[in-house]
Design a protein around this motif. Structure first.
Motif, mmCIF file in Angstrom:
data_model
loop_
_atom_site.group_PDB
_atom_site.id
_atom_site.type_symbol
_atom_site.label_atom_id
_atom_site.label_comp_id
_atom_site.label_asym_id
_atom_site.label_seq_id
_atom_site.Cartn_x
_atom_site.Cartn_y
_atom_site.Cartn_z
ATOM 1 N N CYS A 141 0.847 -1.190 0.000
ATOM 2 C CA CYS A 141 0.000 0.000 0.000
ATOM 3 C C CYS A 141 0.885 1.243 0.000
ATOM 4 N N ASP A 164 -0.864 -5.439 -5.490
ATOM 5 C CA ASP A 164 -1.262 -4.042 -5.347
ATOM 6 C C ASP A 164 -2.394 -3.938 -4.332
ATOM 7 N N GLY A 165 -2.115 -3.265 -3.201
ATOM 8 C CA GLY A 165 -3.121 -3.110 -2.165
ATOM 9 C C GLY A 165 -3.783 -1.749 -2.157
ATOM 10 N N ARG A 170 -5.100 3.051 2.311
ATOM 11 C CA ARG A 170 -5.578 1.694 2.590
ATOM 12 C C ARG A 170 -4.624 0.924 3.506
ATOM 13 N N ALA A 171 -3.516 1.549 3.888
ATOM 14 C CA ALA A 171 -2.577 0.863 4.778
ATOM 15 C C ALA A 171 -3.237 0.509 6.109
#
Length: 207
Positions: A141, A164-165, A170-171
């Motif tokens: 992320c 891909d996060g 979004r971490a």
């Protein structure tokens, strides 16, 4: 590539040793110079201060206890400003978790990528971490394309498959996932069995 690791504990040792084997130059750092020097000697790295490690690398890796992050980054000063910073920390306690990645971005001034935080340190000592013939997937992320590309390469150097996060926003979801899964594992559950394979997930992968 030159990698400066802020930390001289288990994660610093496991990741540092693997990246040294992949041909990277590593500097580890810690509050105890003797411990940092001992770790450097066993992993083929060199030892330095937090500021030296943050400035040494093409990338800085934060691998200290979450509660130590503010003090460590204060000692590092502006040495990591503007460069890729990989955050491998988790702040998990009996009452949940505290997000760390955004704090590291604010304190370091670097381009933070959250990664390598879902697995126990013993997994990162595996060469490579492959389970049932499937390489371990590592969610990333972050917002900076160059920092993400660098983190993807470092995941691949471990024999892992980078995933891909989404952006750094979004971490917190990735950190919460770690807290939840660690709770399941600690209770003796097979956390991996919680989720079905992709073909049974209801998702529609791009053609």
């Amino acid at each position: 590539m030159r990698i400066g690791i802020l930390g001289a504990g288990n994660m610093a040792g496991a990741l540092g040793a693997q990246w040294t084997r992949a041909g990277h130059e590593i500097m580890v750092s810690g509050r105890d110079p003797a411990r940092a020097s001992a770790l450097a000697a066993t992993t083929g790295a060199r030892a330095g201060t937090f500021r030296e490690a943050a400035g040494f690398g093409d990338v800085a890796v934060v691998a200290v206890l979450a509660e130590a992050v503010p003090a460590v980054l204060a000692e590092a000063g502006d040495a990591a400003r503007g460069k890729p910073v990989i955050d491998v920390t988790n702040d998990v306690g009996p009452h949940g978790f505290r997000p760390v990645a955004r704090e590291i971005a604010r304190l370091s001034g670097g381009h933070v990528v959250k990664a390598f935080n879902l697995c126990h340190v013993d997994v990162w000592r595996m060469t490579p971490p492959v389970f049932g013939g499937r390489p371990l997937a590592v969610p990333l992320c972050g917002d900076d394309p160059d920092a993400l590309a660098l983190a993807r390469g470092l995941a691949e150097d471990l024999g892992c498959a980078p995933v891909d996060g989404g952006g750094l926003g979004r971490a917190e979801l990735l950190e919460a996932t770690a807290a939840f899964m660690i709770g399941l594992w600690s209770g003796g559950a097979d956390a991996q069995a919680v989720l079905p394979p992709l073909e049974h997930s209801g998702a529609h992968p791009p053609a």
